[in-house]
Write a protein that holds these residues in place. Structure first.
Motif, PDB file in Angstrom:
ATOM      1  N   GLY A  21      -4.877  -8.305  27.657  1.00  0.00           N
ATOM      2  CA  GLY A  21      -4.739  -9.589  28.344  1.00  0.00           C
ATOM      3  C   GLY A  21      -3.735 -10.539  27.718  1.00  0.00           C
ATOM      4  O   GLY A  21      -3.210 -11.413  28.400  1.00  0.00           O
ATOM      5  N   VAL A  22      -3.452 -10.379  26.445  1.00  0.00           N
ATOM      6  CA  VAL A  22      -2.510 -11.275  25.776  1.00  0.00           C
ATOM      7  C   VAL A  22      -1.099 -10.696  25.718  1.00  0.00           C
ATOM      8  O   VAL A  22      -0.172 -11.371  25.293  1.00  0.00           O
ATOM      9  N   LEU A  23      -0.944  -9.453  26.152  1.00  0.00           N
ATOM     10  CA  LEU A  23       0.367  -8.800  26.098  1.00  0.00           C
ATOM     11  C   LEU A  23       1.135  -8.996  27.402  1.00  0.00           C
ATOM     12  O   LEU A  23       0.539  -9.024  28.479  1.00  0.00           O
ATOM     13  N   SER A  24       2.434  -9.068  27.282  1.00  0.00           N
ATOM     14  CA  SER A  24       3.271  -9.170  28.476  1.00  0.00           C
ATOM     15  C   SER A  24       3.299  -7.821  29.195  1.00  0.00           C
ATOM     16  O   SER A  24       2.964  -6.781  28.617  1.00  0.00           O
ATOM     17  N   ALA A  25       3.713  -7.813  30.431  1.00  0.00           N
ATOM     18  CA  ALA A  25       3.729  -6.588  31.240  1.00  0.00           C
ATOM     19  C   ALA A  25       4.608  -5.508  30.629  1.00  0.00           C
ATOM     20  O   ALA A  25       4.304  -4.313  30.755  1.00  0.00           O
ATOM     21  N   ASP A  26       5.681  -5.897  29.952  1.00  0.00           N
ATOM     22  CA  ASP A  26       6.574  -4.886  29.376  1.00  0.00           C
ATOM     23  C   ASP A  26       6.048  -4.327  28.051  1.00  0.00           C
ATOM     24  O   ASP A  26       6.648  -3.437  27.472  1.00  0.00           O
TER      25      ASP A  26
END
Length: 99
Positions: A21-26
């Protein structure tokens, strides 16, 4: 140590051990249950994760990424390749007068 990895439940492979949840899509990719991947190397990482290194990028959406983390409870390692060592040669017990 090379191995095959089987995904046991739908999970997320990530660029770090942080929560998805805290990570970007890439920095993450969703992987479905049942998928199997060939892993070149693996080791334990923080927070019950495995750090995986692949010979080639396993996900088309991330063509330059060969290192991923996954929660160890969501996968299993199978068919672990073990290095074979050759036994030393055996010589027959004979003096032959050469001792």
């Amino acid at each position: 140590m090379a191995a095959k990895l089987r995904v046991l439940i739908d999970t997320v492979f990530k660029r770090s051990v942080q929560q998805p949840g805290v990570l970007s899509a890439d920095a993450k990719v969703s992987v479905q249950q049942g998928q199997e991947l060939n892993v070149a190397r693996y080791c334990l990482a923080e927070q019950f994760h495995l750090q995986l290194t692949f010979d080639h990028a396993p996900f088309a959406t991330h063509p330059d990424t060969v290192q991923w983390f996954v929660f160890s409870g969501h996968v299993e390692l199978i068919e672990v390749e073990q290095t074979r060592s050759l036994a030393p040669p055996e010589f027959p017990d004979s003096d032959g007068g050469n001792a």
